[in-house]
Motif scaffolding. Structure first.
Motif, PDB file in Angstrom:
ATOM      1  N   THR A 131       0.833  -1.203   0.000  1.00 20.21           N
ATOM      2  CA  THR A 131       0.000   0.000   0.000  1.00 20.21           C
ATOM      3  C   THR A 131       0.868   1.254   0.000  1.00 20.21           C
ATOM      4  O   THR A 131       0.617   2.210  -0.760  1.00 20.21           O
ATOM      5  CB  THR A 131      -0.930   0.007   1.224  1.00 20.21           C
ATOM      6  N   THR A 132       1.901   1.257   0.837  1.00 20.80           N
ATOM      7  CA  THR A 132       2.810   2.407   0.885  1.00 20.80           C
ATOM      8  C   THR A 132       3.556   2.570  -0.430  1.00 20.80           C
ATOM      9  O   THR A 132       3.726   3.698  -0.924  1.00 20.80           O
ATOM     10  CB  THR A 132       3.808   2.240   2.043  1.00 20.80           C
ATOM     11  N   ALA A 133       3.982   1.455  -1.018  1.00 21.14           N
ATOM     12  CA  ALA A 133       4.677   1.523  -2.308  1.00 21.14           C
ATOM     13  C   ALA A 133       3.762   2.086  -3.386  1.00 21.14           C
ATOM     14  O   ALA A 133       4.195   2.894  -4.223  1.00 21.14           O
ATOM     15  CB  ALA A 133       5.173   0.134  -2.702  1.00 21.14           C
ATOM     16  N   ALA A 134       2.495   1.677  -3.370  1.00 21.06           N
ATOM     17  CA  ALA A 134       1.548   2.173  -4.365  1.00 21.06           C
ATOM     18  C   ALA A 134       1.336   3.680  -4.223  1.00 21.06           C
ATOM     19  O   ALA A 134       1.208   4.396  -5.223  1.00 21.06           O
ATOM     20  CB  ALA A 134       0.215   1.441  -4.228  1.00 21.06           C
ATOM     21  N   VAL A 135       1.344   4.173  -2.998  1.00 19.48           N
ATOM     22  CA  VAL A 135       1.211   5.617  -2.780  1.00 19.48           C
ATOM     23  C   VAL A 135       2.474   6.336  -3.237  1.00 19.48           C
ATOM     24  O   VAL A 135       2.406   7.394  -3.888  1.00 19.48           O
ATOM     25  CB  VAL A 135       0.919   5.914  -1.295  1.00 19.48           C
ATOM     26  N   GLN A 136       3.650   5.777  -2.907  1.00 22.32           N
ATOM     27  CA  GLN A 136       4.909   6.399  -3.300  1.00 22.32           C
ATOM     28  C   GLN A 136       5.043   6.476  -4.815  1.00 22.32           C
ATOM     29  O   GLN A 136       5.567   7.456  -5.357  1.00 22.32           O
ATOM     30  CB  GLN A 136       6.091   5.607  -2.728  1.00 22.32           C
ATOM     31  N   LEU A 137       4.559   5.465  -5.508  1.00 17.46           N
ATOM     32  CA  LEU A 137       4.637   5.425  -6.976  1.00 17.46           C
ATOM     33  C   LEU A 137       3.471   6.165  -7.620  1.00 17.46           C
ATOM     34  O   LEU A 137       3.347   6.166  -8.853  1.00 17.46           O
ATOM     35  CB  LEU A 137       4.670   3.974  -7.446  1.00 17.46           C
ATOM     36  N   GLU A 138       2.608   6.739  -6.788  1.00 15.31           N
ATOM     37  CA  GLU A 138       1.477   7.549  -7.234  1.00 15.31           C
ATOM     38  C   GLU A 138       0.446   6.765  -8.056  1.00 15.31           C
ATOM     39  O   GLU A 138      -0.245   7.324  -8.901  1.00 15.31           O
ATOM     40  CB  GLU A 138       1.966   8.771  -8.032  1.00 15.31           C
ATOM     41  N   PHE A 139       0.359   5.464  -7.771  1.00 12.01           N
ATOM     42  CA  PHE A 139      -0.728   4.682  -8.356  1.00 12.01           C
ATOM     43  C   PHE A 139      -2.048   5.028  -7.668  1.00 12.01           C
ATOM     44  O   PHE A 139      -3.119   4.991  -8.286  1.00 12.01           O
ATOM     45  CB  PHE A 139      -0.450   3.189  -8.231  1.00 12.01           C
ATOM     46  N   ILE A 140      -1.960   5.312  -6.374  1.00 10.94           N
ATOM     47  CA  ILE A 140      -3.103   5.730  -5.588  1.00 10.94           C
ATOM     48  C   ILE A 140      -2.668   6.883  -4.690  1.00 10.94           C
ATOM     49  O   ILE A 140      -1.473   7.180  -4.577  1.00 10.94           O
ATOM     50  CB  ILE A 140      -3.673   4.576  -4.721  1.00 10.94           C
ATOM     51  N   THR A 141      -3.628   7.527  -4.055  1.00  7.56           N
ATOM     52  CA  THR A 141      -3.307   8.603  -3.120  1.00  7.56           C
ATOM     53  C   THR A 141      -3.900   8.276  -1.757  1.00  7.56           C
ATOM     54  O   THR A 141      -4.851   7.482  -1.657  1.00  7.56           O
ATOM     55  CB  THR A 141      -3.891   9.950  -3.604  1.00  7.56           C
ATOM     56  N   PRO A 142      -3.369   8.880  -0.689  1.00  7.12           N
ATOM     57  CA  PRO A 142      -3.938   8.654   0.646  1.00  7.12           C
ATOM     58  C   PRO A 142      -5.403   9.048   0.737  1.00  7.12           C
ATOM     59  O   PRO A 142      -6.137   8.514   1.573  1.00  7.12           O
ATOM     60  CB  PRO A 142      -3.070   9.539   1.550  1.00  7.12           C
ATOM     61  N   PHE A 143      -5.854   9.950  -0.123  1.00 10.67           N
ATOM     62  CA  PHE A 143      -7.257  10.368  -0.091  1.00 10.67           C
ATOM     63  C   PHE A 143      -8.198   9.242  -0.511  1.00 10.67           C
ATOM     64  O   PHE A 143      -9.394   9.291  -0.221  1.00 10.67           O
ATOM     65  CB  PHE A 143      -7.463  11.575  -1.004  1.00 10.67           C
ATOM     66  N   GLN A 144      -7.649   8.226  -1.176  1.00 14.72           N
ATOM     67  CA  GLN A 144      -8.458   7.069  -1.558  1.00 14.72           C
ATOM     68  C   GLN A 144      -8.466   5.991  -0.486  1.00 14.72           C
ATOM     69  O   GLN A 144      -9.148   4.979  -0.626  1.00 14.72           O
ATOM     70  CB  GLN A 144      -7.940   6.477  -2.871  1.00 14.72           C
ATOM     71  N   LEU A 145      -7.678   6.203   0.577  1.00 11.34           N
ATOM     72  CA  LEU A 145      -7.480   5.153   1.568  1.00 11.34           C
ATOM     73  C   LEU A 145      -8.022   5.493   2.956  1.00 11.34           C
ATOM     74  O   LEU A 145      -8.358   4.589   3.723  1.00 11.34           O
ATOM     75  CB  LEU A 145      -5.976   4.853   1.720  1.00 11.34           C
ATOM     76  N   TYR A 146      -8.095   6.778   3.280  1.00  8.91           N
ATOM     77  CA  TYR A 146      -8.349   7.152   4.670  1.00  8.91           C
ATOM     78  C   TYR A 146      -9.781   6.818   5.105  1.00  8.91           C
ATOM     79  O   TYR A 146     -10.685   6.633   4.290  1.00  8.91           O
ATOM     80  CB  TYR A 146      -8.052   8.637   4.890  1.00  8.91           C
ATOM     81  N   PHE A 147      -9.955   6.762   6.427  1.00  8.57           N
ATOM     82  CA  PHE A 147     -11.248   6.407   7.017  1.00  8.57           C
ATOM     83  C   PHE A 147     -12.194   7.598   6.937  1.00  8.57           C
ATOM     84  O   PHE A 147     -11.936   8.660   7.502  1.00  8.57           O
ATOM     85  CB  PHE A 147     -11.057   5.984   8.478  1.00  8.57           C
ATOM     86  N   ASN A 148     -13.288   7.410   6.223  1.00 10.50           N
ATOM     87  CA  ASN A 148     -14.292   8.461   6.057  1.00 10.50           C
ATOM     88  C   ASN A 148     -15.670   7.816   6.105  1.00 10.50           C
ATOM     89  O   ASN A 148     -16.113   7.213   5.130  1.00 10.50           O
ATOM     90  CB  ASN A 148     -14.087   9.197   4.727  1.00 10.50           C
ATOM     91  N   PRO A 149     -16.366   7.898   7.249  1.00  6.72           N
ATOM     92  CA  PRO A 149     -17.680   7.245   7.388  1.00  6.72           C
ATOM     93  C   PRO A 149     -18.684   7.660   6.323  1.00  6.72           C
ATOM     94  O   PRO A 149     -19.482   6.835   5.856  1.00  6.72           O
ATOM     95  CB  PRO A 149     -18.138   7.681   8.785  1.00  6.72           C
TER      96      PRO A 149
END
Length: 242
Positions: free
Chosen positions: A27-45
């Protein structure tokens, strides 16, 4: 040679520890390589329940921030104490270990509904550290060569270290609280007068993760036996060895 050593160490990790740490690193590697962003992962009810982005219930436990000191610090503690638990008090009890993951994650998610917490992976790590420390109370610990203390103080030392780094201690307190709830319900309350075991691992988890024990009195049919000799011929040869 180094690759073979790493591969051997990786494959030697117990299953749950290997799966969780691998998911965190990928998951961290995917964020570092900009495949995904933390905004797609964080907890949001709101996004979870209204937009049905159910994956956020899991991904918020997998991201520990960008590559840096904090990430490696958390990964070291996650790997170390998750593995020691799985190979120690949960040895041969993979289903119970997975159930602890689900129980802890569920409580943290409930708390996250009422607090502005975006990522719960660090709290989960502290929970694992807390449970291990309470089950190994007499082990002496050394923190960076500066502090010597008994294992049960480790979660509090880590919380103090987070405070020194300028981080919020709410996450650490949440991990300690959930870890204590699990430890009390699993290890303390069942041994009290009138107490009983309340955390019962569902049978479907045992079916999936635990290998059923072989019945020592079971005799397979002759055609299913590994030997090629019929059973009565086996017995005859045991009675009359050559």
């Amino acid at each position: 040679m180094a690759y073979q050593g790493f591969a051997q160490e990786y494959l030697g990790m117990p299953a749950v520890t290997r799966a969780y740490t691998t998911a965190c690193v990928l998951t961290t590697a995917a964020v570092q390589l900009e495949f995904i962003t933390p905004f797609q992962l964080y907890f949001n009810p709101d996004l979870i329940f209204r937009k049905f982005q159910i994956w956020r219930l899991i991904t918020n436990f997998l991201f520990f921030g960008p590559l840096g000191f904090s990430f490696f610090f958390n990964m070291i503690f996650l790997y170390r104490y998750c593995r020691m638990l799985e190979e120690g008090s949960f040895r041969g009890r993979t289903a119970d270990f997975v159930f602890m993951f689900l129980f802890g994650g569920f409580l943290m998610t409930l708390f996250g509904l009422f607090a502005s917490l975006f990522f719960l992976g660090q709290a989960f790590t502290i929970m694992l550290v807390y449970v291990w420390s309470r089950r190994n109370p007499y082990i002496r610990m050394n923190f960076f060569g500066l502090l010597n203390f008994q294992a049960p103080f480790l979660p509090w030392v880590l919380m103090g270290f987070s405070l020194l780094l300028g981080n919020s201690i709410i996450i650490d307190l949440l991990g300690i609280a959930v870890g204590h709830i699990y430890y009390f319900l699993e290890d303390v309350f069942p041994n009290q007068p009138g107490g009983k075991k309340l955390l019962l691992t569902p049978s479907f988890l045992k079916m999936v993760f635990d290998t059923p024990e072989e019945d020592p009195n079971y005799n397979p049919l002759p055609e299913d036996r590994p030997e090629h000799l019929p059973r009565d011929q086996d017995q005859h040869e045991q009675q009359h060895p050559q």
